[in-house]
Write a protein that holds these residues in place. Structure first.
Motif, short mmCIF file in Angstrom:
data_model
loop_
_atom_site.label_atom_id
_atom_site.label_comp_id
_atom_site.label_asym_id
_atom_site.label_seq_id
_atom_site.Cartn_x
_atom_site.Cartn_y
_atom_site.Cartn_z
N THR A 97 -1.20 -11.81 8.66
CA THR A 97 -2.18 -10.91 8.04
C THR A 97 -1.53 -9.56 7.80
OG1 THR A 97 -4.01 -12.01 9.20
CG2 THR A 97 -4.44 -9.83 8.30
N ILE A 98 -1.60 -9.09 6.55
CA ILE A 98 -0.95 -7.83 6.15
C ILE A 98 -2.01 -6.88 5.57
CG2 ILE A 98 0.76 -6.80 4.60
CD1 ILE A 98 2.32 -9.38 4.74
N TYR A 99 -1.87 -5.62 5.93
CA TYR A 99 -2.81 -4.61 5.41
C TYR A 99 -2.40 -4.21 4.00
CZ TYR A 99 -5.61 -0.36 5.08
OH TYR A 99 -6.51 0.61 4.69
N LYS A 104 -7.36 -1.54 0.77
CA LYS A 104 -7.76 -1.05 2.08
C LYS A 104 -8.40 -2.16 2.93
CE LYS A 104 -8.46 3.68 0.40
NZ LYS A 104 -7.10 4.06 0.77
N ALA A 105 -7.76 -3.31 2.90
CA ALA A 105 -8.26 -4.45 3.68
C ALA A 105 -7.07 -5.31 4.09
CB ALA A 105 -9.24 -5.27 2.85
N PHE A 106 -7.29 -6.07 5.15
CA PHE A 106 -6.25 -6.99 5.60
C PHE A 106 -6.34 -8.29 4.80
CE2 PHE A 106 -6.53 -4.19 9.26
CZ PHE A 106 -5.19 -4.03 9.61
N GLU A 107 -5.18 -8.78 4.36
CA GLU A 107 -5.13 -10.03 3.60
C GLU A 107 -4.22 -11.02 4.31
OE1 GLU A 107 -3.90 -9.38 -0.39
OE2 GLU A 107 -5.70 -8.25 -0.95
#
Length: 334
Positions: A97-99, A104-107
């Motif tokens: 999981t990367i910001y 402005k969200a974690f993907e």
């Protein structure tokens, strides 16, 4: 005829005939790329259609990658290859999981495990922590990252390999992980005739790339549903129970086959029966699959192992000693 998306209460003879014909087409297609190894190809498809995974203990250059790619091409499914090394991390397998500063969200970025046919090459070269990254996905078909479950594509099969000779810098697979492999087998070197054919076609560097799909990935799920509806008589279940219990009391065994192993044998026998055009399991199905399904689940006593005992030989002995149910004692559905 065509398969249905839901399993019938019991497989019919017509459905068994369709299943057998389609299974043969799948095996023939892969055998055009993996020459002279039709039996292992059959085992691989039995594994796939039984919803399990396969461990290949083999030497380098025997066609393990070709088998995985050929399976994927034949059922029109995605394929990935993970080279397991000592520095491989669990996130290198499952994803991370990367910001994202823009949103402005974690993907979540999927790892290579998110493919239908995954080749885990030299799995025993990675650390136990990395190996454990496969436990959840092999059992449940999903990966949990930061508390969020992510399902892998269906169908899904892990073909893991390990070199039986080169053990330097490797980590032995724990029993809990071995038990999650439905089968263990080996391609081995091709015979002389197959080798000549391979050399004659040396201009084709990638035989798997020349294959055309036989069925779509969704049809694999249909076939798996049909296989699960194959009839298993109570006498056959009793036979499987006796075989697995015998592995626990064998003098050379420190740990015998678990109930998961017995369930695996029944699941594989259903698919094997349907692949032979039958809507019911017979004792010969159990005998044919006992070694590849059960042998890797056995832990030998240290003294017996030192004296040269072998799990495969132990299974062969037990199968020869345990009397199978007779035709008279086995109900054959009409």
């Amino acid at each position: 005829m065509t398969a249905t998306t839901t399993a019938p209460a019991q497989l019919t003879p017509d459905q068994a005939a369709w299943f057998s014909e389609t299974f043969e087409r799948l095996v023939t297609n892969v055998s055009a790329a993996v020459l002279g190894k039709s039996h292992v190809v059959r085992l691989a498809f039995t594994c796939l259609l039984s919803g399990g995974h396969m461990l290949l203990e083999d030497y380098p250059g025997t066609g393990k990658t070709s088998l995985a790619r050929s399976l994927a091409a034949t059922v029109q499914a995605s394929h990935s290859r993970i080279q397991f090394t000592p520095d491989l991390l669990p996130s290198d397998v499952t994803g991370v999981t990367i910001y994202d500063q823009a949103t402005k969200a974690f993907e979540f970025h999927q790892g290579p495990i998110f493919a239908s046919v995954v080749l885990a090459d030299e799995i025993n070269r990675a650390s136990p922590k990395t190996q454990s990254a496969l436990l959840e996905v092999m059992e449940e078909g999903r990966v949990t990252i930061d508390g969020e479950p992510h399902s892998v594509p269906q169908p899904f099969i892990v073909l893991a390999t390990q070199n039986p000779i080169e053990q330097a810098g490797t980590y032995k697979l724990p029993e809990a992980q071995l038990d999650r492999f439905l089968m263990r087998s080996s391609l081995g070197y091709p015979d002389s005739e197959a080798t000549v054919r391979i050399l004659a076609g040396s201009a084709v560097r990638d035989r798997a790339a020349t294959l055309s799909p036989v069925i779509a990935g969704a049809a694999v799920t249909d076939m798996a549903n049909l296989a699960s509806a194959v009839h298993v008589d109570a006498a056959i279940l009793s036979y499987v129970t006796t075989l697995t219990e015998a592995t626990r009391t064998a003098p050379e065994a420190a740990l015998g086959v678990s109930v998961r192993g017995a369930l695996a044998l029944v699941r594989c026998a259903k698919t094997w029966a349907a692949a032979h055009g039958r809507h019911y399991v017979i004792p010969d199905d159990i005998k044919a699959l006992a070694e590849p399904v059960l042998a890797h689940r056995i832990v030998l006593d240290a003294e017996a192992e030192f004296e040269g005992a072998d799990p495969s030989a132990m299974i062969a002995r037990i199968v020869s000693e345990v009397a199978p149910p007779t035709q008279r004692g086995t109900a054959t559905p009409s």
